[in-house]
Design a protein around this motif. Structure first.
Motif, short mmCIF file in Angstrom:
data_model
loop_
_atom_site.label_atom_id
_atom_site.label_comp_id
_atom_site.label_asym_id
_atom_site.label_seq_id
_atom_site.Cartn_x
_atom_site.Cartn_y
_atom_site.Cartn_z
N GLY A 347 32.58 30.50 31.03
CA GLY A 347 32.04 31.84 30.77
C GLY A 347 30.85 32.07 31.67
N TYR A 348 30.68 33.28 32.21
CA TYR A 348 29.50 33.57 33.05
C TYR A 348 28.25 33.64 32.17
CZ TYR A 348 32.63 34.59 36.90
OH TYR A 348 33.57 34.49 37.88
N THR A 349 28.47 34.09 30.92
CA THR A 349 27.36 34.12 29.96
C THR A 349 27.80 33.34 28.73
OG1 THR A 349 28.25 36.22 29.20
CG2 THR A 349 26.38 36.34 30.69
N ASP A 351 27.79 34.09 25.73
CA ASP A 351 28.45 34.82 24.64
C ASP A 351 29.86 35.32 24.99
OD1 ASP A 351 27.48 36.50 26.50
OD2 ASP A 351 26.79 38.05 25.11
N ARG A 352 30.30 35.10 26.24
CA ARG A 352 31.65 35.60 26.57
C ARG A 352 32.40 34.62 27.45
NH1 ARG A 352 33.28 39.71 30.53
NH2 ARG A 352 35.50 39.90 30.17
N GLU A 353 33.45 34.03 26.87
CA GLU A 353 34.27 33.08 27.63
C GLU A 353 35.32 33.84 28.43
OE1 GLU A 353 35.29 28.92 25.98
OE2 GLU A 353 37.14 30.08 25.86
N VAL A 354 35.49 33.47 29.71
CA VAL A 354 36.44 34.16 30.58
C VAL A 354 37.73 33.35 30.73
CG1 VAL A 354 36.78 35.00 32.93
CG2 VAL A 354 34.60 35.39 31.82
N LEU A 355 37.59 32.02 30.84
CA LEU A 355 38.77 31.15 30.91
C LEU A 355 38.84 30.33 29.61
CD1 LEU A 355 38.52 29.84 34.60
CD2 LEU A 355 39.86 31.77 33.73
N GLY A 372 48.26 38.03 38.44
CA GLY A 372 47.90 38.47 37.09
C GLY A 372 47.16 39.79 37.14
N PRO A 373 47.00 40.43 35.99
CA PRO A 373 46.32 41.72 35.99
C PRO A 373 44.83 41.59 36.35
CG PRO A 373 46.82 41.00 33.75
CD PRO A 373 47.45 40.02 34.66
N SER A 374 44.23 42.72 36.69
CA SER A 374 42.82 42.74 37.06
C SER A 374 41.95 42.26 35.89
CB SER A 374 42.46 44.18 37.46
OG SER A 374 41.12 44.23 37.79
N GLY A 375 40.98 41.45 36.20
CA GLY A 375 40.04 40.98 35.17
C GLY A 375 40.59 39.81 34.36
N ALA A 376 41.76 39.26 34.76
CA ALA A 376 42.38 38.19 33.97
C ALA A 376 41.66 36.85 34.14
CB ALA A 376 43.84 38.03 34.38
N GLY A 377 40.92 36.71 35.26
CA GLY A 377 40.18 35.47 35.49
C GLY A 377 40.67 34.70 36.71
N LYS A 378 41.43 35.37 37.58
CA LYS A 378 42.00 34.68 38.75
C LYS A 378 40.89 34.21 39.71
CE LYS A 378 44.34 38.33 39.99
NZ LYS A 378 43.99 39.34 38.98
N SER A 379 39.98 35.16 40.05
CA SER A 379 38.90 34.79 40.99
C SER A 379 38.02 33.71 40.38
CB SER A 379 38.05 35.99 41.33
OG SER A 379 38.85 36.97 41.92
N THR A 380 37.79 33.82 39.07
CA THR A 380 36.94 32.84 38.41
C THR A 380 37.57 31.45 38.53
OG1 THR A 380 36.32 34.58 36.88
CG2 THR A 380 35.77 32.33 36.23
N LEU A 381 38.89 31.38 38.31
CA LEU A 381 39.58 30.09 38.45
C LEU A 381 39.47 29.59 39.89
CD1 LEU A 381 41.40 27.89 37.29
CD2 LEU A 381 43.38 29.36 37.73
N ALA A 535 46.89 36.08 44.73
CA ALA A 535 47.76 37.04 45.41
C ALA A 535 47.61 38.44 44.84
CB ALA A 535 49.20 36.57 45.31
N HIS A 536 47.10 39.31 45.66
CA HIS A 536 46.99 40.71 45.23
C HIS A 536 48.22 41.48 45.69
CE1 HIS A 536 42.92 40.30 43.67
NE2 HIS A 536 42.90 39.28 44.52
N ARG A 537 48.84 40.96 46.76
CA ARG A 537 50.12 41.55 47.17
C ARG A 537 51.19 40.55 46.78
NH1 ARG A 537 48.05 43.13 53.19
NH2 ARG A 537 46.25 44.31 52.47
P1 ATP Z 1 40.47 41.07 39.93
O1 ATP Z 1 41.91 40.93 40.29
O2 ATP Z 1 40.13 42.46 39.51
O3 ATP Z 1 39.54 40.51 40.96
P2 ATP Z 1 40.32 38.66 38.36
O4 ATP Z 1 41.57 38.31 37.64
O5 ATP Z 1 40.06 37.96 39.64
O6 ATP Z 1 40.23 40.22 38.57
P3 ATP Z 1 37.72 37.78 37.58
O7 ATP Z 1 37.07 38.42 38.73
O8 ATP Z 1 37.86 36.30 37.57
O9 ATP Z 1 39.16 38.44 37.32
O10 ATP Z 1 36.95 38.21 36.26
C1 ATP Z 1 37.30 37.73 34.97
C2 ATP Z 1 36.30 38.30 33.96
O11 ATP Z 1 35.01 37.78 34.26
C3 ATP Z 1 36.19 39.80 34.04
O12 ATP Z 1 36.09 40.30 32.72
C4 ATP Z 1 34.92 40.05 34.79
O13 ATP Z 1 34.29 41.21 34.32
C5 ATP Z 1 34.08 38.83 34.45
N1 ATP Z 1 33.19 38.47 35.57
C6 ATP Z 1 33.57 38.25 36.85
N2 ATP Z 1 32.50 37.92 37.61
C7 ATP Z 1 31.42 37.91 36.78
C8 ATP Z 1 30.04 37.65 36.94
N3 ATP Z 1 29.52 37.28 38.13
N4 ATP Z 1 29.23 37.74 35.87
C9 ATP Z 1 29.74 38.09 34.65
N5 ATP Z 1 31.04 38.35 34.43
C10 ATP Z 1 31.88 38.26 35.47
#
Ligand code: ATP
Length: 579
Positions: A347-349, A351-355, A372-381, A535-537
């Motif tokens: 989680g970035y914070t 109070d909120r877990e992303v993965l 996966g859909p936007s905001g799913a956590g791909k970039s975070t992974l 992959a976005h495309r």
């Molecule tokens: P996209 O395809 O739109 O890039 P994604 O699947 O790559 O989306 P992430 O960018 O990993 O998704 O984001 C996952 C969640 O983490 C989202 O809810 C996003 O708002 C949150 N998030 C991403 N970066 C940060 C950050 N630096 N600080 C806090 N929250 C973040």
């Protein structure tokens, strides 16, 4: 937003002592010059006291003239000594500042990317610019003046006690006011100053972001909102400045009274001492001149004290950017190249877990697409796989070694994250390329740099530059188009030579023509490496060995393109939606 830390006041004191100790010679020379200037100055009131005594006792005109000439000589000598002392102080200040600046840049460069991103670049920027500027101003101006005042007060007090202990007792009347007022002020000022600088930092961040993203702000019609945000930040800054002024409005008058009081007390004591025959007119004159001699530097010091306090708060921010300890970092490259992600939560914070518990194994040489859909956590992974952030729990290992424990230069030789943001640094093409450390040590040779440019498809462009590898690039010099900036990034990848690449939107911002060209270069760079492509495309996914579907912070499907299509699950739906 997680701000960068502040150093404690104790840390700042230790740093000041360490610096003075490291430059003992220069520091002692500067202090010695200030003491010499003050000692010379102490002779002035003594001479005038003698002169008064001489007149009272009916001395000759020649003696009075001699004392007057001696007084002028003392003034001239004191001015010359002060000038030399100030010169020394500035020289010392420049030395300290140069070291502080270099130290700051060195420390800032070791900060993990995740830390800088979490704090916002504005925080680091305001520490590197305004705070260093505040320290610079204080070290050059405030510190020498305050040092003069401290030395003058100390030596003059000693001279007064030696001249007339009785009259010197008049100084004590200042203490009952001076001590409690200063204790009260010093308890409150650090927090008020730190909050003020923090607010200035936020204001600077907002201004910086607005200017940087001006086009986006305008395109999305956010101008009014940005103005409101800036106004609110400005309001906060003004509020914190007012708090500081309110504190000073109470402190400064008390301080001024406390150094006027001794003069009044001494005058009263003087009248008593003279009437009782305990002190002559000359001694009383000398003592009054001494209190006067203390007043001028004290006034100057008061004027500069605020700058010094601001500088102390700035120093806490500058020294808060500490080198990231690499002591426990693993300096040896892992033996294996398979990637193992096990039970990863992040989680970035707090109070909120992303993965929410990711398990994934990527064998050496595989091409894996993450969709996966936007905001799913791909970039975070992707960031966790590249070791930019460490998981809150669970592990990301390469060849059995935890990625986040690898020393920076080892890590970059193992796995690299390639995104669409490719900054071109102001500097030569050679400097822009030679950022990764050379594994064999030493400098990159021209042949190695050219070979990397060839792999990245930028050799022709580089050859067309007026000064070849020594052409200056970046803002104010040779402008580099976005596609070429990404090819430079690819050339750096070739030099760093990691076995695994994580691609996140690496080509998505480019127009189709440039993207196709870049993908050709990319394919040659990817040859023989493990590739994890966010992959976005979806056509990228179709060409991958396996596809992982990330939804809501979990891997919900994992398999080859054909298997997942046949399963008619989320991936099949994404492909259908895309087509
Ligand atoms: P996209 O395809 O739109 O890039 P994604 O699947 O790559 O989306 P992430 O960018 O990993 O998704 O984001 C996952 C969640 O983490 C989202 O809810 C996003 O708002 C949150 N998030 C991403 N970066 C940060 C950050 N630096 N600080 C806090 N929250 C973040």
């Amino acid at each position: 937003m997680k701000k960068l830390p502040l150093a404690s006041q104790r840390d700042v004191r230790r740093w000041a002592l360490r610096t003075a100790n490291a430059h003992r010679r220069e520091f002692a020379l500067m202090l010695g010059m200030f003491c010499l200037a003050t000692l010379i100055g102490l002779a002035g009131p003594q001479l005038l006291g003698r002169l008064v005594d001489g007149v009272v006792e009916g001395g000759t005109a020649a003696r009075v003239d001699l004392l007057a000439v001696a007084f002028v000589v003392v003034l001239l000598a004191q001015a010359a000594a002060r000038k030399a002392a100030r010169f020394r102080a500035r020289k010392f200040g420049e030395l300290v500042l140069a070291e502080t600046r270099e130290g700051f840049v060195g420390n800032a460069l070791t900060l993990p990317l995740g830390t800088v991103e979490a704090a916002g670049t504005g925080d680091l920027l305001s520490r590197a610019t305004s705070d260093i500027g505040r320290l610079d101003h204080a070290v050059r101006n405030a510190a020498p003046e305050i040092l003069i005042a401290v030395v003058t007060v100390l030596l003059t007090t000693i001279a007064m006690v030696v001249t007339s202990p009785l009259l010197a007792a008049g100084l004590l009347v200042a203490l009952p006011l001076l001590v409690p007022v200063n204790v009260w002020y010093q308890r409150r000022i650090p927090a008020v100053m730190a909050s003020m600088l923090d607010r200035w930092g936020v204001l600077q961040s907002i201004a910086h972001e607005t200017v940087e993203g001006a086009r986006t702000v305008e395109a999305l019609g956010l101008t009014e909102r940005r103005i409101r945000t800036s106004r609110a930040a400005l309001g906060d800054t003004i509020f914190s400045e007012r708090k500081l002024r309110a504190l000073q409005m109470r402190w400064l008058p008390a301080l001024e009274i406390s150094y006027v009081l001794p003069a009044a007390a001494m005058l009263l004591l003087g009248v008593l001492a003279y009437s009782q025959g305990w002190a002559g007119l000359g001694t009383i004159t000398t003592m009054l001149l001494y209190t006067q001699a203390m007043a001028t530097p004290l006034n100057e010091a008061l004027f500069w004290l605020e700058d010094l306090q601001v500088a102390l708060a700035a120093a806490r921010r500058i020294l808060g950017v500490r080198p990231t300890p690499q002591g426990d970092a693993v300096a040896e490259a892992p033996r294996g190249r398979d990637i193992d992600v096990s039970g990863v939560r992040f989680g970035y914070t707090a109070d909120r877990e992303v993965l929410h518990g990711i398990d994934l194994r990527v064998p050496r040489g595989e091409r894996l697409a993450i969709v996966g859909p936007s905001g799913a956590g791909k970039s975070t992974l992707g960031r966790l796989l590249a070791g930019i952030a460490a998981p809150t729990s669970g592990s990301v290992r390469i060849g059995g070694t935890e990625v986040s424990t690898l020393a920076d230069d080892v890590l970059r030789g193992e796995v690299l994250l390639l995104t669409q943001e490719h900054h071109v640094f102001s500097g030569t093409l050679r400097e822009n390329l030679a950022l990764p450390a050379r594994r064999a040590g030493g400098e990159w040779t021209d042949d190695e740099l050219r070979a990397a440019l060839t792999s990245a498809g930028a050799a022709e462009w580089a050859a067309s530059l007026p000064d070849g590898l020594d052409t200056k690039l970046g803002s104010g010099a040779y402008a580099v188009p976005a596609a070429l900036a990404q090819q430079l990034a690819l050339a750096r990848v070739v030099l760093a030579d990691p076995h695994t690449l994580v691609l996140d939107e690496a080509t998505s911002l480019l127009d189709t023509g440039s993207a196709r060209e870049l993908e050709r270069s990319l394919n040659s760079v990817l040859e023989g490496r493990t590739v994890i492509a966010i992959a976005h495309r979806l056509h990228t996914a179709a060409a991958a060995d396996r596809v992982a579907v990330v939804e809501g912070g979990r891997i919900t499907e994992l398999g080859s393109h054909d298997t997942l299509l046949a399963a008619e699950g989320s991936y099949a739906r994404l492909v259908a939606a895309a087509s």
